[in-house]
Design an enzyme around this catalytic site. Structure first.
Site, PDB file in Angstrom:
ATOM      1  N   GLY A  60       0.842  -1.201   0.000  1.00  0.00           N
ATOM      2  CA  GLY A  60       0.000   0.000   0.000  1.00  0.00           C
ATOM      3  C   GLY A  60       0.867   1.236   0.000  1.00  0.00           C
ATOM      4  O   GLY A  60       2.071   1.149   0.305  1.00  0.00           O
ATOM      5  N   CYS A  87       5.361  -6.103   1.429  1.00  0.00           N
ATOM      6  CA  CYS A  87       5.675  -4.674   1.403  1.00  0.00           C
ATOM      7  C   CYS A  87       5.001  -3.963   2.583  1.00  0.00           C
ATOM      8  O   CYS A  87       5.359  -4.202   3.722  1.00  0.00           O
ATOM      9  CB  CYS A  87       5.305  -4.094   0.034  1.00  0.00           C
ATOM     10  N   TYR A  88       3.979  -3.126   2.333  1.00  0.00           N
ATOM     11  CA  TYR A  88       3.279  -2.491   3.462  1.00  0.00           C
ATOM     12  C   TYR A  88       2.744  -3.562   4.414  1.00  0.00           C
ATOM     13  O   TYR A  88       2.783  -3.407   5.638  1.00  0.00           O
ATOM     14  CB  TYR A  88       2.123  -1.627   2.931  1.00  0.00           C
ATOM     15  N   HIS A 174       8.084  -7.745  -3.811  1.00  0.00           N
ATOM     16  CA  HIS A 174       6.801  -8.152  -4.395  1.00  0.00           C
ATOM     17  C   HIS A 174       6.957  -9.449  -5.195  1.00  0.00           C
ATOM     18  O   HIS A 174       7.287  -9.404  -6.375  1.00  0.00           O
ATOM     19  CB  HIS A 174       6.280  -7.037  -5.319  1.00  0.00           C
ATOM     20  N   GLU A 176       4.670 -11.160  -6.341  1.00  0.00           N
ATOM     21  CA  GLU A 176       3.555 -11.267  -7.298  1.00  0.00           C
ATOM     22  C   GLU A 176       3.880 -10.650  -8.655  1.00  0.00           C
ATOM     23  O   GLU A 176       3.194 -10.921  -9.627  1.00  0.00           O
ATOM     24  CB  GLU A 176       2.285 -10.620  -6.716  1.00  0.00           C
ATOM     25  N   GLY A 229      -9.747   0.212 -31.227  1.00  0.00           N
ATOM     26  CA  GLY A 229      -8.945  -0.521 -32.203  1.00  0.00           C
ATOM     27  C   GLY A 229      -7.794  -1.263 -31.568  1.00  0.00           C
ATOM     28  O   GLY A 229      -7.085  -2.006 -32.232  1.00  0.00           O
ATOM     29  N   GLY A 230      -7.598  -1.076 -30.278  1.00  0.00           N
ATOM     30  CA  GLY A 230      -6.544  -1.811 -29.588  1.00  0.00           C
ATOM     31  C   GLY A 230      -7.039  -3.195 -29.197  1.00  0.00           C
ATOM     32  O   GLY A 230      -8.183  -3.566 -29.484  1.00  0.00           O
ATOM     33  N   VAL A 231      -6.142  -3.929 -28.536  1.00  0.00           N
ATOM     34  CA  VAL A 231      -6.457  -5.302 -28.147  1.00  0.00           C
ATOM     35  C   VAL A 231      -7.690  -5.328 -27.242  1.00  0.00           C
ATOM     36  O   VAL A 231      -8.618  -6.121 -27.446  1.00  0.00           O
ATOM     37  CB  VAL A 231      -5.276  -5.931 -27.350  1.00  0.00           C
ATOM     38  N   ASP A 232      -7.699  -4.439 -26.234  1.00  0.00           N
ATOM     39  CA  ASP A 232      -8.734  -4.535 -25.201  1.00  0.00           C
ATOM     40  C   ASP A 232     -10.130  -4.302 -25.761  1.00  0.00           C
ATOM     41  O   ASP A 232     -11.041  -5.097 -25.548  1.00  0.00           O
ATOM     42  CB  ASP A 232      -8.476  -3.517 -24.087  1.00  0.00           C
ATOM     43  N   SER A 233     -10.303  -3.189 -26.472  1.00  0.00           N
ATOM     44  CA  SER A 233     -11.670  -2.907 -26.916  1.00  0.00           C
ATOM     45  C   SER A 233     -12.094  -3.883 -28.005  1.00  0.00           C
ATOM     46  O   SER A 233     -13.280  -4.204 -28.122  1.00  0.00           O
ATOM     47  CB  SER A 233     -11.820  -1.453 -27.363  1.00  0.00           C
ATOM     48  N   LYS A 378      -3.566  -7.428 -19.579  1.00  0.00           N
ATOM     49  CA  LYS A 378      -3.356  -7.486 -21.030  1.00  0.00           C
ATOM     50  C   LYS A 378      -3.086  -8.906 -21.542  1.00  0.00           C
ATOM     51  O   LYS A 378      -3.665  -9.331 -22.535  1.00  0.00           O
ATOM     52  CB  LYS A 378      -2.177  -6.574 -21.372  1.00  0.00           C
TER      53      LYS A 378
END
Ligand code: XMP
Length: 597
Positions: A60, A87-88, A174, A176, A229-233, A378
């Protein structure tokens, strides 16, 4: 995350103190085929259910010794469950159980070498030394009773601690993040060996779940989706169309003019080739230029762009005479968009993503927005895209931010002299600032310029050492054409976002991308922002090359480009005769972010 039928399944509870990486911890545990759920900090120990097999305290942005910082019900330490603090969370565990946490004299951002002193169960069979990723200012100075130090780094004597009798473990780094070399190994030790988890969570059912969820959320309505037009949308478009049918999904591509050279046309063609018959294109560039005229501050830019997308969409809905009560807004938001915008209770705002501006947050609160991939990163989105059968060139395209080149062109307003006044240091700094993320907090600071060339390894170490030590510096650049002098000045007149500057950046960006494609490097590089900054001595325009390697954008390291290709690229950029300097960004994330604004 909709956990549906998994509500009463054995799981790891993650308590969220606002780290940029909390959700990533949950994802990593799910990758190990074990369910994990995220809880707020005010969860009472008694409300942690019987099916919890272990607890993780996340990182955090705060300091445990601040009275106002989030704490945890100390009774969780009496539940007899294994607990891992990160971490925190590591500092909070030490603080709560009687140890001492202090501000570090040396902070650590990015790469650090961890030496294991005493593996205990958590670090069992992890090679030593090993590279870990850090992002902290505070450190544990004194251990609580019953704990021993299990690992150290050169700048952090208690980088890991353990009380194996109670199954309590703390890590300052971290595990993760993808960049911690043996992070997954450490999490596996915690999940399987310490918590004795069984593998019974299945990622493959995720897509079916998402489709079911879309049908449930949208009900009888339709979806008006903003497609970039990107991967996500594109993946969101595919999921929505599959769930609801093309006639109930209106895909709108708003052309801002901030895309790369010829990209708008390429996107239209590739989406049509992918079989989308419900895509519509609208040129709104005049609105975007007008609203951004004279705007320099990055957050202001981002907010204006997000609002403009929404206004243009409303205008389109009106023109089409659609009944707003029958339509929801669809967006291809992914998890980093939410977390970087300070989307969880204790998280700091690093950047406002275009799909997270205030007006959209309000629509979300009213239940008027559907974001089918908002829980994913992503690389997971790419996997879903493959499962949906989307074309390879769409899925493998480098990520590109919604605000486009507008946030890759730094502006300058000489009437606001305070903006770029340089702090006093012994280093050569540039009179411009960029956004960074350090210890889960946003920074907006100056880059240092290295003019002496060395191998990438040495430069990486030098860059980390300086950003760890000097608070006024959050990035490091290498000057690639020192023969052009060292006069890094701002122009005397304002430089704002104009069509000419967009065109200039489009041309240079096209040179860069052509070079990496020709050299066969496109797929080795995760993303390659090319940034235009108003400094120099003749044209007062310079270029920053920012290629990075990443997995899910939460951490990144700068890409070490082969020198012969870099030299060729630099020559071609210089040959345009429009650029004074070319710099190579040698900052990892943290302390830098991938984009500059
Ligand atoms: P940073 O710069 O925060 O970026 O390290 C992480 C990833 O997010 C992308 N990005 C955005 N994507 N809208 C988007 O759709 C935005 O407003 C936005 N801002 C940053 C960035 O390109 C990188 O991949």
């Amino acid at each position: 995350m909709n956990f549906g039928i998994w509500i009463y399944m054995q799981h790891i509870a993650i308590i969220d103190f606002g780290s940029q990486y909390t959700h990533l911890i949950a994802r990593r545990i799910r990758e190990l085929s074990v369910l994990s759920k995220i809880y707020p900090t005010n969860i009472a120990a008694k409300d942690i259910t019987k099916d919890t097999i272990g607890i993780i305290l996340s990182g955090g942005p705060q300091s445990v010794y601040d009275n106002a910082s989030p704490k945890v019900d100390s009774a969780i330490f009496d539940r007899g469950l294994p607990i891992l603090g990160l971490c925190y969370g590591h500092q909070l565990m030490a603080h709560t159980l009687g140890g001492e946490v202090v501000p570090g004299t040396i902070r650590e951002y990015g790469r650090a070498q961890l030496t294991i002193l005493n593996a205990q169960a958590l670090l069992d069979t992890v090679p030593s030394p090993t590279t870990v990723w850090m992002s902290h200012g505070d450190s544990v100075r004194t251990l609580p009773n019953g704990f021993t130090t299990t690992a150290e780094t050169p700048d952090c004597p208690i980088a890991a601690m353990a009380n194996p009798e109670k199954n309590f473990y703390g890590l300052q780094f971290h595990p993760e993040v993808h960049h911690s070399e043996h992070g997954t190994h450490i999490l596996k030790n915690f999940v399987y060996k310490i918590c004795n988890a069984e593998k019974n969570w299945n990622m493959e059912n995720m897509v079916d779940d998402v489709i079911e969820n879309i049908k449930k959320t949208v009900g009888q309505k339709n979806v008006f989706l903003l497609v970039s037009g990107g991967v996500d949308s594109s993946v969101a478009f595919g999921l929505l169309t599959k769930a609801l049918g093309a006639e109930r999904v209106y895909g709108l591509y708003i052309d801002t003019d901030f895309m790369r050279l010829h990209e708008s046309q390429e996107i239209k063609t590739s989406l049509e080739q992918a079989g989308f018959k419900n895509l519509h294109v609208l040129d709104a560039s005049a609105t975007f230029y007008k609203r951004l005229n004279g705007v320099c501050e990055p957050e202001e830019k981002r907010k204006i762009i997000g609002q403009a997308f929404l206004d243009v969409k409303d205008e389109a809905v009106k023109k089409l005479a659609l009944n707003p009560n029958e339509w929801m807004l669809g967006q291809g938001t992914i998890y980093p968009d939410t977390i970087e915008t300070g989307g969880t209770k204790h998280a700091d705002t690093i950047k406002t993503h275009h799909n997270r501006v205030e007006a959209i947050q309000k629509l979300i609160e009213q239940g008027l927005v559907i974001e089918p991939i908002a829980d994913f990163y992503k690389d997971e989105v790419r996997t879903i895209g493959e499962l949906l059968g989307l074309p390879k060139e769409l899925i493998e395209r480098h990520p590109f931010p919604g605000p486009g080149l507008a946030i890759r062109i730094l502006c300058h307003d000489p009437s606001r002299a305070d903006n770029n006044q340089l702090p006093t240091t012994n280093y050569q700094l540039l009179p411009i600032r960029s956004v960074g993320v350090q210890g889960d907090n946003r920074t907006y600071a100056h880059p240092i310029v290295f003019t002496e060339h060395a191998d990438w390894e040495t430069l990486d170490a030098q860059a980390s050492a300086i950003t760890n030590k000097e608070r006024a510096i959050n990035r490091a650049l290498l000057l690639l054409n020192p023969e052009n002098g060292h006069t890094f000045e701002l122009p005397s007149k304002a430089r704002t976002l104009t069509q000419d500057r967009i065109k200039l950046l489009q041309d240079i960006d096209a040179i860069v991308h052509q070079e990496i494609k020709q050299a066969g490097l496109y797929n080795n590089i995760w993303q390659f922002p090319v940034v235009l900054v108003p400094i120099g001595h003749t044209h007062f325009e310079s270029i920053i090359l920012r290629p990075v390697e990443s997995r899910e954008a939460m951490t990144a390291n700068f890409y070490r480009m082969p020198h012969n290709i870099l030299e060729r690229m630099v020559k071609k950029i210089i040959a345009t005769k429009k650029i004074d300097y070319i710099f190579y960004d040698i900052t990892n994330k943290p302390p830098g972010t991938i984009e500059w604004e």
